[in-house]
Every structure is written in structure tokens, then in C-alpha cells.
Write a protein that holds these residues in place. Structure first.
Motif, PDB file in Angstrom:
ATOM      1  N   PRO A 134      45.195  -8.777  35.433  1.00  0.00           N
ATOM      2  CA  PRO A 134      45.696  -7.511  34.894  1.00  0.00           C
ATOM      3  C   PRO A 134      45.924  -7.636  33.389  1.00  0.00           C
ATOM      4  N   PRO A 135      45.797  -6.547  32.667  1.00  0.00           N
ATOM      5  CA  PRO A 135      46.005  -6.602  31.216  1.00  0.00           C
ATOM      6  C   PRO A 135      47.457  -6.947  30.888  1.00  0.00           C
ATOM      7  N   VAL A 136      47.625  -7.621  29.780  1.00  0.00           N
ATOM      8  CA  VAL A 136      48.965  -8.004  29.332  1.00  0.00           C
ATOM      9  C   VAL A 136      49.633  -6.782  28.713  1.00  0.00           C
ATOM     10  N   SER A 137      50.748  -6.370  29.295  1.00  0.00           N
ATOM     11  CA  SER A 137      51.465  -5.198  28.800  1.00  0.00           C
ATOM     12  C   SER A 137      52.681  -5.626  27.984  1.00  0.00           C
ATOM     13  N   LYS A 138      53.281  -4.667  27.309  1.00  0.00           N
ATOM     14  CA  LYS A 138      54.494  -4.951  26.537  1.00  0.00           C
ATOM     15  C   LYS A 138      55.622  -5.432  27.444  1.00  0.00           C
ATOM     16  N   LYS A 139      55.686  -4.859  28.644  1.00  0.00           N
ATOM     17  CA  LYS A 139      56.725  -5.268  29.580  1.00  0.00           C
ATOM     18  C   LYS A 139      56.552  -6.721  29.985  1.00  0.00           C
ATOM     19  N   THR A 140      55.309  -7.144  30.228  1.00  0.00           N
ATOM     20  CA  THR A 140      55.048  -8.529  30.599  1.00  0.00           C
ATOM     21  C   THR A 140      55.439  -9.479  29.473  1.00  0.00           C
ATOM     22  N   VAL A 141      55.110  -9.099  28.251  1.00  0.00           N
ATOM     23  CA  VAL A 141      55.470  -9.936  27.097  1.00  0.00           C
ATOM     24  C   VAL A 141      56.982 -10.037  26.964  1.00  0.00           C
ATOM     25  N   LYS A 142      57.668  -8.918  27.128  1.00  0.00           N
ATOM     26  CA  LYS A 142      59.131  -8.930  27.015  1.00  0.00           C
ATOM     27  C   LYS A 142      59.759  -9.815  28.088  1.00  0.00           C
ATOM     28  N   LEU A 143      59.256  -9.697  29.327  1.00  0.00           N
ATOM     29  CA  LEU A 143      59.781 -10.527  30.411  1.00  0.00           C
ATOM     30  C   LEU A 143      59.535 -12.006  30.140  1.00  0.00           C
ATOM     31  N   ALA A 144      58.351 -12.327  29.605  1.00  0.00           N
ATOM     32  CA  ALA A 144      58.041 -13.723  29.285  1.00  0.00           C
ATOM     33  C   ALA A 144      58.963 -14.246  28.197  1.00  0.00           C
ATOM     34  N   VAL A 145      59.210 -13.432  27.180  1.00  0.00           N
ATOM     35  CA  VAL A 145      60.107 -13.847  26.088  1.00  0.00           C
ATOM     36  C   VAL A 145      61.521 -14.067  26.612  1.00  0.00           C
ATOM     37  N   VAL A 146      61.993 -13.148  27.458  1.00  0.00           N
ATOM     38  CA  VAL A 146      63.337 -13.294  28.030  1.00  0.00           C
ATOM     39  C   VAL A 146      63.423 -14.553  28.892  1.00  0.00           C
ATOM     40  N   GLY A 147      62.388 -14.792  29.717  1.00  0.00           N
ATOM     41  CA  GLY A 147      62.394 -15.987  30.565  1.00  0.00           C
ATOM     42  C   GLY A 147      62.389 -17.268  29.761  1.00  0.00           C
ATOM     43  N   ILE A 148      61.548 -17.336  28.733  1.00  0.00           N
ATOM     44  CA  ILE A 148      61.506 -18.530  27.880  1.00  0.00           C
ATOM     45  C   ILE A 148      62.832 -18.708  27.147  1.00  0.00           C
ATOM     46  N   GLY A 149      63.395 -17.592  26.671  1.00  0.00           N
ATOM     47  CA  GLY A 149      64.682 -17.663  25.983  1.00  0.00           C
ATOM     48  C   GLY A 149      65.792 -18.158  26.892  1.00  0.00           C
ATOM     49  N   PHE A 150      65.760 -17.720  28.161  1.00  0.00           N
ATOM     50  CA  PHE A 150      66.777 -18.155  29.111  1.00  0.00           C
ATOM     51  C   PHE A 150      66.667 -19.652  29.389  1.00  0.00           C
ATOM     52  N   VAL A 151      65.440 -20.129  29.595  1.00  0.00           N
ATOM     53  CA  VAL A 151      65.235 -21.565  29.832  1.00  0.00           C
ATOM     54  C   VAL A 151      65.676 -22.371  28.610  1.00  0.00           C
ATOM     55  N   GLY A 152      65.296 -21.893  27.420  1.00  0.00           N
ATOM     56  CA  GLY A 152      65.703 -22.595  26.204  1.00  0.00           C
ATOM     57  C   GLY A 152      67.204 -22.621  26.020  1.00  0.00           C
ATOM     58  N   ALA A 153      67.859 -21.505  26.312  1.00  0.00           N
ATOM     59  CA  ALA A 153      69.316 -21.454  26.185  1.00  0.00           C
ATOM     60  C   ALA A 153      69.994 -22.376  27.198  1.00  0.00           C
ATOM     61  N   THR A 154      69.421 -22.470  28.401  1.00  0.00           N
ATOM     62  CA  THR A 154      69.985 -23.360  29.419  1.00  0.00           C
ATOM     63  C   THR A 154      69.898 -24.819  28.982  1.00  0.00           C
ATOM     64  N   VAL A 155      68.740 -25.211  28.470  1.00  0.00           N
ATOM     65  CA  VAL A 155      68.569 -26.586  27.992  1.00  0.00           C
ATOM     66  C   VAL A 155      69.511 -26.863  26.819  1.00  0.00           C
ATOM     67  N   ALA A 156      69.609 -25.916  25.892  1.00  0.00           N
ATOM     68  CA  ALA A 156      70.478 -26.103  24.730  1.00  0.00           C
ATOM     69  C   ALA A 156      71.936 -26.231  25.143  1.00  0.00           C
ATOM     70  N   SER A 157      72.368 -25.417  26.102  1.00  0.00           N
ATOM     71  CA  SER A 157      73.758 -25.494  26.548  1.00  0.00           C
ATOM     72  C   SER A 157      74.022 -26.797  27.297  1.00  0.00           C
ATOM     73  N   TRP A 158      73.036 -27.254  28.072  1.00  0.00           N
ATOM     74  CA  TRP A 158      73.158 -28.538  28.790  1.00  0.00           C
ATOM     75  C   TRP A 158      73.381 -29.678  27.798  1.00  0.00           C
ATOM     76  N   LEU A 159      72.604 -29.676  26.731  1.00  0.00           N
ATOM     77  CA  LEU A 159      72.735 -30.725  25.717  1.00  0.00           C
ATOM     78  C   LEU A 159      74.026 -30.577  24.922  1.00  0.00           C
ATOM     79  N   TYR A 160      74.430 -29.331  24.662  1.00  0.00           N
ATOM     80  CA  TYR A 160      75.606 -29.108  23.814  1.00  0.00           C
ATOM     81  C   TYR A 160      76.878 -29.628  24.466  1.00  0.00           C
ATOM     82  N   ILE A 161      77.017 -29.452  25.780  1.00  0.00           N
ATOM     83  CA  ILE A 161      78.235 -29.904  26.458  1.00  0.00           C
ATOM     84  C   ILE A 161      78.054 -31.287  27.081  1.00  0.00           C
TER      85      ILE A 161
END
Length: 235
Positions: free
Chosen positions: A5-32
Motif C-alpha cells: 500500500p502507498p505510504v500515507s501521512k498517517k503511516t509516517v506519523k505512526l512510525a515517527v511516534v513509535g520510533i519516538g516512544f522506543v527511543g524515549a523508553t531506552v533513554a529513560s532506562w539509561l537515565y535512571i
């Protein structure tokens, strides 16, 4: 061959949110400074504590029953207060019923603020103001619950179908007559469900508020734990 299926704006936004969530989880794990050894290494200490708690001691059963009933009443009264205060706030915070933009902003601010402050903080403040007892717990539950109940009530009002309101307005009904006749009947089932769900949450939350002196069963648990009476605390 099946095409992707074509890549839509919604798909890109969901991917960005998912990557951001994973990155924030790793960063918080390291921070504490979290480690897997620390995460699973405390089970031996937990087992040791459970051994000291067993078997439960019911020597103060009558006080436990009384405190449990007090906890239930705290949750019920706190939820009732929140529902009563949330109804006008919700109508002011809903875009289709608010009388003015400033009212909308003020009501939204109150709802957001009460949701942002934890109930334990409210309870600690009210214990200092009114002393140890269920009054502090009732007020803490009532104010904190506005954050959820007011938000859900406002959403239910905003999501009401506009066609019945337009029809009642066309017959010559005033703004509030059309709201009462068309919007409230649509929003009422959701509002009732929200209130009952919040009551369920507050029953559990009221048991915790006693840890800061706000009455109920939590106060007995706190007393038993502080005196190292672990069998009574387990009971």
C-alpha cells in the motif's frame, strides 16, 4: 505480485511516534540506571518479606471491617462530588455548548489541572489543612476525579450528533432548550458509564490515600507496616 500500500501521512506519523516512544523508553532506562539484574534481583527479598507476613493475623478484624466500609464511602462521596462539579465544567469545556471562548479555556484549564495533580498530593495537602481523617480523602478523590470525569463528559457532549439539536432549534427552541432536548439524552449513557468506571477506580485509590493519613483501610495498613506488624498488614 501483491503491491505494498502507498505510504500515507498517517503511516509516517505512526512510525515517527513509535520510533519516538522506543527511543524515549531506552533513554529513560539509561537515565535512571535500570538493569535487568536489579529488575529481577529483588525477588529473594520479596520472598523473605512474604515469609515474615505469613500467616495473616486477624486480631483487629473489626477495625479492618470498619475501615473498609469507610474506604467505600470515601470513594462513593468523592465520586459524587466529582460528578456534580464536572457537569457544569463539561458544558463549559465542550465546543458545541460553551457560552464563550474564555469560559472554554477556563473550564479546560481546571479539568487539566485537576488531572495533572496526583490524588496523593491532594490528600497530603488536605491532611495538613483538615487533619487526619476521611474528609481529606474525600476531597482529594473528588478534585482529582474531575480531571477524568470532566474530560470524558466534555468529549461525550462534543460527540453528540448535531442534527437533533438543529431540528429542535428550527422549532424555535432556545439554545439551552435544544441542549437539554437533544444533546443531554445522547451524552447521558456515556456519562453514566464514565461515573461508574471512575467509582471503580476511586474504590482502589481511596485505599491508597490512607497511607498519607487520609483515612480508610490504607491508614491501618500504614500503621501496621510502620510498626513492623507484617502479619496484620497482610490481613
Amino acid at each position: 505480485q501483491r503491491l505494498a500500500p502507498p505510504v500515507s501521512k498517517k503511516t509516517v506519523k505512526l512510525a515517527v511516534v513509535g520510533i519516538g516512544f522506543v527511543g524515549a523508553t531506552v533513554a529513560s532506562w539509561l537515565y535512571i540506571n535500570m538493569t535487568f539484574s536489579g529488575l529481577f534481583g529483588g525477588f529473594s527479598d520479596l520472598w523473605s518479606l512474604l515469609q515474615r507476613m505469613l500467616p495473616p493475623d486477624y486480631y483487629q478484624l473489626s477495625a479492618v471491617v470498619s475501615a473498609t466500609i469507610e474506604t467505600l464511602w470515601m470513594a462513593l462521596i468523592g465520586t459524587a462530588i466529582a460528578v456534580l462539579l464536572s457537569i457544569p465544567l463539561a458544558f463549559g469545556a465542550a465546543r458545541n455548548t460553551t457560552p464563550h471562548a474564555m469560559v472554554f479555556v477556563a473550564c479546560r484549564a481546571v479539568i487539566t489541572l485537576t488531572r495533572a495533580i496526583p490524588d496523593l498530593i491532594f490528600a497530603a495537602i488536605f491532611v495538613q489543612a483538615f487533619g487526619i481523617g476521611p474528609l481529606a480523602g474525600v476531597l482529594a478523590l473528588g478534585l482529582h476525579s474531575i480531571g477524568m470525569i470532566g474530560k470524558m463528559f466534555a468529549d461525550a457532549i462534543e460527540n453528540a450528533d448535531a442534527d437533533p439539536r438543529d431540528a429542535t432549534s428550527a422549532t424555535g427552541a432556545s439554545k439551552w432548550q435544544s441542549i437539554i432536548a437533544s444533546i443531554i439524552p445522547q451524552a447521558t449513557p456515556t456519562m453514566i458509564g464514565t461515573a461508574l468506571y471512575r467509582l471503580d477506580i476511586n474504590v482502589r485509590g481511596s485505599a491508597v490515600l490512607g497511607l498519607v493519613g487520609a483515612g480508610g483501610i490504607g491508614f491501618l495498613i500504614q500503621t501496621s507496616l510502620r510498626s513492623l506488624d507484617y502479619p496484620s498488614a497482610l490481613a
